[in-house]
Design a protein around this motif. Structure first.
Motif, PDB file in Angstrom:
ATOM      1  N   ASN A   1     -16.384   4.152  -7.469  1.00 51.08           N
ATOM      2  CA  ASN A   1     -15.922   5.094  -6.940  1.00 51.08           C
ATOM      3  C   ASN A   1     -16.991   5.406  -5.551  1.00 51.08           C
ATOM      4  O   ASN A   1     -18.105   4.781  -5.542  1.00 51.08           O
ATOM      5  CB  ASN A   1     -15.708   6.339  -7.472  1.00 51.08           C
TER       6      ASN A   1
ATOM      7  N   THR B   1     -10.674  10.969   3.312  1.00 51.65           N
ATOM      8  CA  THR B   1      -9.432  10.307   3.585  1.00 51.65           C
ATOM      9  C   THR B   1      -9.433   9.180   4.477  1.00 51.65           C
ATOM     10  O   THR B   1      -8.808   8.187   3.928  1.00 51.65           O
ATOM     11  CB  THR B   1      -8.547  11.460   4.424  1.00 51.65           C
TER      12      THR B   1
ATOM     13  N   ALA C   1     -10.789   6.449   2.042  1.00 49.49           N
ATOM     14  CA  ALA C   1     -10.054   6.011   0.854  1.00 49.49           C
ATOM     15  C   ALA C   1      -8.571   5.187   1.427  1.00 49.49           C
ATOM     16  O   ALA C   1      -8.356   4.247   0.774  1.00 49.49           O
ATOM     17  CB  ALA C   1      -9.054   7.253   0.409  1.00 49.49           C
TER      18      ALA C   1
ATOM     19  N   ARG D   1      -8.038   1.526   0.126  1.00 49.74           N
ATOM     20  CA  ARG D   1      -6.967   1.695  -0.780  1.00 49.74           C
ATOM     21  C   ARG D   1      -7.313   2.373  -2.032  1.00 49.74           C
ATOM     22  O   ARG D   1      -6.831   2.061  -3.221  1.00 49.74           O
ATOM     23  CB  ARG D   1      -6.358   0.331  -1.117  1.00 49.74           C
ATOM     24  N   PHE D   2      -8.160   3.338  -1.957  1.00 51.21           N
ATOM     25  CA  PHE D   2      -8.431   4.348  -3.116  1.00 51.21           C
ATOM     26  C   PHE D   2      -7.893   5.743  -2.963  1.00 51.21           C
ATOM     27  O   PHE D   2      -7.170   5.950  -1.875  1.00 51.21           O
ATOM     28  CB  PHE D   2     -10.006   4.694  -3.041  1.00 51.21           C
ATOM     29  N   GLN D   3      -7.902   6.435  -3.839  1.00 52.54           N
ATOM     30  CA  GLN D   3      -7.193   7.687  -3.926  1.00 52.54           C
ATOM     31  C   GLN D   3      -8.320   8.832  -3.655  1.00 52.54           C
ATOM     32  O   GLN D   3      -9.545   8.377  -4.128  1.00 52.54           O
ATOM     33  CB  GLN D   3      -6.551   8.263  -5.328  1.00 52.54           C
TER      34      GLN D   3
ATOM     35  N   ARG E   1     -11.659   5.836  -6.630  1.00 56.20           N
ATOM     36  CA  ARG E   1     -11.427   7.068  -6.139  1.00 56.20           C
ATOM     37  C   ARG E   1     -12.589   7.398  -4.821  1.00 56.20           C
ATOM     38  O   ARG E   1     -13.591   7.050  -5.032  1.00 56.20           O
ATOM     39  CB  ARG E   1     -11.547   8.358  -7.004  1.00 56.20           C
TER      40      ARG E   1
END
Ligand code: S3P
Length: 184
Positions: free
Chosen positions: A9, A25, A28, A32-34, A79
């Motif tokens: 992460n 944001t 991410a 392509r992470f949350q 993440r």
């Protein structure tokens, strides 16, 4: 030299107003992470704003919620974790993040922070007659903690998109030098 850390992460640390949520944001999206925004998760779970938690339960109760959430995040994968400005001050939290995340500090000067937060009334720690002096004082206290990040990005003269690109390339570089998951 390969390192034995695990970079599942990205964790963003840094003072209030440094732009952690915005940059999280963007990063991410690129990876392509949350996004996990610790302040938002705490607010959602409590059903109250952070300012209300501080007012009703006190700062210690809020810090306890942070510790519990950080412990849960040890299982997180893919993440971008945007942390509250005071979260890494507890060494237990920073050590926990270090187990799974590439840690990036967004560094802003007291003047920049002041410009960004002065119109926002929701930061309980800045409800004082001289917020700029308070920011200087807190930033000086926290500087040694923020400097423990794997990457420090100055945001005074960088747009969020450029900051995000810098983070993504630092993260990829760190990952490529880490012992691969199969070997770990
Ligand atoms: C704090 C920063 C805030 C929030 C709380 C305490 C701090 O988060 O966690 O008000 O101690 O610096 P942001 O950094 O997201 O504003």
């Amino acid at each position: 030299m390969p390192d034995s850390r695990q970079y599942h992460n990205v964790a963003l640390i840094g003072f209030m107003g440094a732009g952690k949520s915005t940059v999280a944001t963007l990063v991410a999206g690129m990876l392509r992470f949350q996004v996990v925004d610790t302040d938002r998760v705490i607010e959602e779970r409590a059903g109250r704003r952070i300012s209300e938690i501080f007012a009703a339960d006190g700062e210690a109760a809020f810090r306890q919620r942070e510790v519990e959430l950080v412990a849960e995040l040890e299982g997180a994968r893919a993440r971008v974790i945007a942390t509250g400005g005071g979260l890494p001050v507890n060494p237990q939290n920073l050590a926990s993040l270090r187990k799974h995340s590439f840690i990036v500090c967004l560094w802003a000067s007291p003047e920049t922070i002041y410009q960004r937060v002065r119109t926002q009334g929701h930061r309980p720690l800045l409800q004082t007659p001289d917020p700029l002096a308070r920011i200087r004082e807190m930033l000086a206290q926290r500087a040694p903690v923020y400097r423990e990040a794997d990457l420090l990005v100055g945001v005074d003269f960088r747009a969020p998109l450029e900051t995000a690109r810098t983070i993504v390339s630092g993260f990829r570089h760190a990952r490529s030098h880490a012992v691969s998951h199969a070997d770990a």
